[in-house]
Write a protein that holds these residues in place. Structure first.
Motif, PDB file in Angstrom:
ATOM      1  N   TYR A  32       0.808  -1.220   0.000  1.00 15.26           N
ATOM      2  CA  TYR A  32       0.000   0.000   0.000  1.00 15.26           C
ATOM      3  C   TYR A  32       0.844   1.274   0.000  1.00 15.26           C
ATOM      4  O   TYR A  32       1.861   1.362   0.683  1.00 15.26           O
ATOM      5  CB  TYR A  32      -0.910   0.051   1.229  1.00 15.26           C
ATOM      6  CG  TYR A  32      -2.009  -0.965   1.202  1.00 15.26           C
ATOM      7  CD1 TYR A  32      -1.820  -2.234   1.736  1.00 15.26           C
ATOM      8  CD2 TYR A  32      -3.247  -0.660   0.655  1.00 15.26           C
ATOM      9  CE1 TYR A  32      -2.832  -3.173   1.714  1.00 15.26           C
ATOM     10  CE2 TYR A  32      -4.267  -1.595   0.632  1.00 15.26           C
ATOM     11  CZ  TYR A  32      -4.043  -2.851   1.162  1.00 15.26           C
ATOM     12  OH  TYR A  32      -5.043  -3.778   1.127  1.00 15.26           O
ATOM     13  N   ILE A  33       0.376   2.258  -0.774  1.00 16.57           N
ATOM     14  CA  ILE A  33       0.871   3.621  -0.636  1.00 16.57           C
ATOM     15  C   ILE A  33       0.248   4.204   0.631  1.00 16.57           C
ATOM     16  O   ILE A  33      -0.960   4.094   0.842  1.00 16.57           O
ATOM     17  CB  ILE A  33       0.486   4.484  -1.844  1.00 16.57           C
ATOM     18  CG1 ILE A  33       1.140   3.938  -3.120  1.00 16.57           C
ATOM     19  CG2 ILE A  33       0.875   5.950  -1.619  1.00 16.57           C
ATOM     20  CD1 ILE A  33       0.644   4.597  -4.391  1.00 16.57           C
ATOM     21  N   MET A  34       1.061   4.775   1.485  1.00 20.42           N
ATOM     22  CA  MET A  34       0.584   5.341   2.750  1.00 20.42           C
ATOM     23  C   MET A  34       0.760   6.855   2.735  1.00 20.42           C
ATOM     24  O   MET A  34       1.811   7.371   2.334  1.00 20.42           O
ATOM     25  CB  MET A  34       1.350   4.739   3.930  1.00 20.42           C
ATOM     26  CG  MET A  34       1.216   3.224   4.045  1.00 20.42           C
ATOM     27  SD  MET A  34      -0.483   2.675   4.233  1.00 20.42           S
ATOM     28  CE  MET A  34      -0.944   3.482   5.776  1.00 20.42           C
ATOM     29  N   ASP A  35      -0.286   7.540   3.163  1.00 18.43           N
ATOM     30  CA  ASP A  35      -0.284   9.003   3.161  1.00 18.43           C
ATOM     31  C   ASP A  35      -0.584   9.534   4.557  1.00 18.43           C
ATOM     32  O   ASP A  35      -1.236   8.872   5.362  1.00 18.43           O
ATOM     33  CB  ASP A  35      -1.384   9.544   2.226  1.00 18.43           C
ATOM     34  CG  ASP A  35      -1.389   8.899   0.867  1.00 18.43           C
ATOM     35  OD1 ASP A  35      -2.454   8.372   0.483  1.00 18.43           O
ATOM     36  OD2 ASP A  35      -0.343   8.931   0.190  1.00 18.43           O
ATOM     37  N   TRP A  36      -0.174  10.768   4.768  1.00 13.06           N
ATOM     38  CA  TRP A  36      -0.595  11.557   5.920  1.00 13.06           C
ATOM     39  C   TRP A  36      -1.254  12.833   5.385  1.00 13.06           C
ATOM     40  O   TRP A  36      -0.663  13.522   4.531  1.00 13.06           O
ATOM     41  CB  TRP A  36       0.578  11.916   6.819  1.00 13.06           C
ATOM     42  CG  TRP A  36       1.057  10.776   7.653  1.00 13.06           C
ATOM     43  CD1 TRP A  36       2.072   9.910   7.368  1.00 13.06           C
ATOM     44  CD2 TRP A  36       0.536  10.373   8.916  1.00 13.06           C
ATOM     45  NE1 TRP A  36       2.215   8.985   8.372  1.00 13.06           N
ATOM     46  CE2 TRP A  36       1.283   9.255   9.344  1.00 13.06           C
ATOM     47  CE3 TRP A  36      -0.487  10.836   9.748  1.00 13.06           C
ATOM     48  CZ2 TRP A  36       1.044   8.600  10.553  1.00 13.06           C
ATOM     49  CZ3 TRP A  36      -0.723  10.188  10.936  1.00 13.06           C
ATOM     50  CH2 TRP A  36       0.038   9.082  11.337  1.00 13.06           C
TER      51      TRP A  36
END
Length: 115
Positions: A32-36
């Protein structure tokens, strides 16, 4: 169903640091691409930082050089290290990813930068 749980927010003085954590409930975390993101009342949620499955990172201009995103695929956790914090960094911070085109959000963690 992927669930995201953030932690690490709090009150910090200007110039201080915090590290946010986002724990994911999936064995395929590495994929997964993880974002904040962050959001203040009355404004749109904005992307702060992103990290791809291969470790490629992107940052909003407002945080470049101060914030650092990372991930630990064994611990299924992403991190946001925030240094040189400013009052304008005050916001609710959310962890985010997508699965089959569906947005998945954590519950958020509040960061307040104030003297």
């Amino acid at each position: 169903q992927v669930q995201l749980v953030e932690s690490g927010g709090g009150l910090v003085q200007p110039g201080g640091s915090l590290r946010l954590s986002c724990a994911a409930s999936t064995q395929s975390f590495w994929f997964y691409i993880m974002d904040w993101y962050r959001q203040v009342p009355g404004k749109q949620r904005e992307l702060v930082a992103s990290i791809g499955s291969g470790g490629t990172t992107k940052y909003a201009d407002s945080v470049k050089g101060r914030f650092s995103i990372s991930r630990n695929n064994t611990e299924k956790t992403s991190y946001l290290q925030m240094n040189s914090l400013r009052p304008e960094d005050t916001a609710m911070y959310y962890c985010h990813t997508t699965r089959f085109g569906v947005n998945i959000w954590g519950q958020g963690t509040q960061v307040t930068v104030s003297s």
